[in-house]
Design a protein around this motif. Sequence first.
Motif, mmCIF file in Angstrom:
data_model
loop_
_atom_site.group_PDB
_atom_site.id
_atom_site.type_symbol
_atom_site.label_atom_id
_atom_site.label_comp_id
_atom_site.label_asym_id
_atom_site.label_seq_id
_atom_site.Cartn_x
_atom_site.Cartn_y
_atom_site.Cartn_z
ATOM 1 N N ALA A 48 0.830 -1.201 0.000
ATOM 2 C CA ALA A 48 0.000 0.000 0.000
ATOM 3 C C ALA A 48 0.865 1.252 0.000
ATOM 4 N N VAL A 52 0.759 4.309 -2.823
ATOM 5 C CA VAL A 52 0.570 5.727 -2.499
ATOM 6 C C VAL A 52 1.754 6.542 -3.026
ATOM 7 N N ALA A 255 -4.646 3.106 -0.538
ATOM 8 C CA ALA A 255 -3.845 2.865 -1.731
ATOM 9 C C ALA A 255 -4.721 2.650 -2.955
#
Length: 403
Positions: A48, A52, A255
């Motif tokens: 995740a 991002v 995410a």
Amino acid sequence: MPIYLDHAATSPMPAEVLEVYTAELAARANPSALHAVGQAARMRIEEAREAVARGVGAATSSEVIFTSGGTEADNFAVKGLYLSRNGGAFENPARPRVLTTPIEHHAILDSVEWLEGFGAEIVFLDVDVQGRVDLAAAEAELRRDPDRTALISVMAANNEIGTIQPIAELGAIAAELGIPFHIDAVQALGQIPLNFADLHATAMSITAHKIGGPVGIGALLLDRAAAPAPILHGGGQERGVRSGTLDVAGAVAFAKAVELATGDLETRADRFSALRDRLIAGIESTIEGAILSGPRGDGRLPANAHFTFAGCEGDSLLFGLDARGLATSTGSACSAGVSRPSHVLLACGMDEDTARSAQRFSLGHDSTEDEVDALLEALPEVVEQARRAGMVSATPRWMQGAT
């Protein structure tokens, strides 16, 4: 089904985000645990983090520090950078100056006000009537006393009137002078390009729920060379900046929301802009005394339309629209049950009566032309009713009902 035009406050989850969020909520384990289940959770956190980082142009995933949201990220950035620039001490700061604008979110304004109680010198940079920072004046202020300046914090785009700030130019000047630069990009994420590596920023705040992620998860993008003083102390998670057990489900859903919001940003922004301009044109052509706040076109967020309506109270407009199934926002703060005019609008030079007449319409991933048209159909009557109510409230009680 209500028509939701308040995405700038919180944007509902797309199905793809809800699916991964609920699946992860059914899983278990602390990602700091050393057993296999815990390490599997850690792997999902790191995946995740990488997603991002890709979405916001971070150089590495280690620059992504997960937080509980934008407010926490803003507090960590402002307070942490200020303390680190002053040797971790509040007394007799060598670099007391903090530069920001008067139209920032209260997470910034209240943080700098708190620092002011410990000797910080707050310098508010000028903004024009559209809420845009005066770049020349800001540069002069940065160059005036760089050795005594702890940091500068300027939002990428305003949360009320949608004005986009010259953050790339400010970042280049700050980097030249060796001054840490923090960007509050909470409203900008998913609407305008954000490339952390190219912005010369030391830190940048983002959050999930503005782009269809869950409430309670956000991130502070933090340059690898930066070492802000920690505000929370505990287990030393997140580079020691933000201790606490990580929210695996929130991070995974965040995410996915970032991927959806940034994967085809140009197409997304074009769709928002078309709806926004349809809304603006419709209001201006049908309602006398409706004035657009902030700039037009590329100077404002694609999903933001903010108006003042002469002779109206913003709350009357909000409740009138709400009664017709349309969710909007006044964009003003409410403290201790007392409605107050927006500090953003006042800083842009509006008088209090005008500032109280504001209404913000903000679009999102599921907004449609039919929803915009429904607002345009309902709004003239709501404005007329609000104006009549305003005239009654302005009339002395002894005259109300007199013949």
